[in-house]
Scaffold this active site. Structure first.
Site, PDB file in Angstrom:
ATOM      1  N   HIS A  88      -7.943  -4.888  -1.221  1.00  0.00           N
ATOM      2  CA  HIS A  88      -6.670  -4.271  -0.848  1.00  0.00           C
ATOM      3  C   HIS A  88      -5.779  -5.228  -0.063  1.00  0.00           C
ATOM      4  CE1 HIS A  88      -4.048  -0.863  -0.588  1.00  0.00           C
ATOM      5  NE2 HIS A  88      -4.061  -0.836   0.721  1.00  0.00           N
ATOM      6  N   SER A 132       0.836  -1.192   0.000  1.00  0.00           N
ATOM      7  CA  SER A 132       0.000   0.000   0.000  1.00  0.00           C
ATOM      8  C   SER A 132       0.880   1.256   0.000  1.00  0.00           C
ATOM      9  CB  SER A 132      -0.971  -0.046   1.188  1.00  0.00           C
ATOM     10  OG  SER A 132      -1.957   0.942   1.067  1.00  0.00           O
ATOM     11  N   ASP A 177      -9.520  -4.359  -5.534  1.00  0.00           N
ATOM     12  CA  ASP A 177      -9.008  -3.345  -4.606  1.00  0.00           C
ATOM     13  C   ASP A 177      -9.717  -2.010  -4.856  1.00  0.00           C
ATOM     14  OD1 ASP A 177      -7.527  -1.638  -3.000  1.00  0.00           O
ATOM     15  OD2 ASP A 177      -5.583  -2.476  -3.602  1.00  0.00           O
TER      16      ASP A 177
END
Length: 332
Positions: free
Chosen positions: A304, A181, A267
């Site tokens: 995610h 991320s 995501d």
């Protein structure tokens, strides 16, 4: 969710500022005016198989940045090293929270995120630069690239690699940058700013194709930038100009290190097309006759979180084959 074949062809034209390279060269030269290591001291833990040090290094503007340095206990030989960057709103936490890399036999430096402690995890590094912008880290200083929070955080990330080079027991020719991320975005930026990185491992990277990212999702952190612009309608041009200096696609185009990507195709935090934009253009403008090797694993039914432990297992196997000669296996 776009079809995978469409994603693999997605190569947007990400506008690069004409002074992009000069901007980052000047920024990093300013940070390098100071010795990188500020303090290194043993940190006692109840872990018998690893040794840990509390490290402070000089990041952007010489600001002290904290990190944990952990390695297999009793191993003095120079080891390949992993520099890891934490996700948005997280800090370095406690040493026992991230043990995968040292247990796998690597020297491991986990960098704190300046100013982001308290949202999802604890940290020890403030961001002392008071600047205009919104209330969230993604919007701090966003009206000017010189003031932007990510100018400071990316500089810290580069300096973390320089810090690990200066620490004992590290083979400087075998240093990898790793993150998920926001951490994946930082690792990607490092790959574009250093030509001596041995490997990049990035999962669900933030800040890639960022101009489109803020239009695609309301989820934070992109959504925080969108919410700022919903109130401050008159500053969109300035915000987009600032974001152009931190786009992961621009860093990816300059990278030369072998790369390992992971993307969840559902995501909604870092939309998959933005990660593909960086992957598809990785190494495209580095001036080398051959493109760097790159690998990508996708997870069609994951968001995610991506591949989680499955992705880590693939990262371990890939990095071991890349960085670990047979002589290391006896100590790893």
């Amino acid at each position: 969710m776009a079809a995978t074949e469409d994603l693999r062809r997605y190569t947007p034209t990400v506008v690069e500022p004409v002074d992009f390279d000069a901007f980052w060269r000047t920024t990093l030269d300013g940070a390098r005016a100071r010795p990188v290591l500020v303090d290194v001291r043993p940190h006692p833990t109840d872990l018998r198989l690893v040794d840990t040090w509390d490290v402070t290094f000089a990041g952007f503007d010489g600001d002290p940045v904290r990190a944990w340095y952990t390695r297999p206990a009793g191993v003095d030989a120079p080891l390949p090293a992993v520099v890891e960057y934490a996700g948005y709103g997280r800090g370095r936490g406690l040493p026992h929270e991230r043990l995968t890399w040292p247990v796998a036999g690597y020297a491991h430096l986990l960098m704190d995120n300046r100013g982001q402690s308290g949202l999802h995890g604890a940290g020890d590094t403030p961001d002392p630069h008071g600047v205009s912008g919104g209330p969230w880290p993604a919007t701090w200083g966003i009206l000017d690239p010189h003031d932007y929070h990510y100018r400071r955080l990316i500089t810290d990330a580069v300096r973390a690699v320089e810090a690990v080079h200066a620490l004992p027991g590290v083979d400087p020719a075998r240093v990898a940058a790793v993150g998920n991320s926001q951490g994946g975005g930082l690792a990607l930026a490092v790959a574009g700013l250093r030509d001596d990185l041995a490997a990049l491992l990035t999962t669900a990277p933030f800040l890639c194709d960022v101009q489109r990212g803020i239009e695609l999702t309301d989820a934070a952190p992109y959504g925080e930038i969108a919410r700022y612009l919903a109130v401050h309608r008159q500053v969109e041009e300035a915000v987009r100009h600032t974001l152009s200096y931190v786009d992961g696609v621009t860093f990816a185009r300059r990278a030369i290190a072998p790369a390992h990507f992971g993307i969840g195709l559902r995501d909604n935090v870092c939309p998959p097309s933005t990660g593909f934009a960086a992957y598809n253009q990785y190494g495209a403008a580095n001036g080398r006759p051959e493109a760097p090797s790159r690998h990508l694993h996708t997870y069609p039914f994951n968001g995610h979180e991506g591949g989680e432990a499955w992705q880590v297992a693939r990262q371990l196997r890939w990095l071991d084959a890349l960085l670990r000669p047979a002589t290391d296996h006896a100590v790893g």
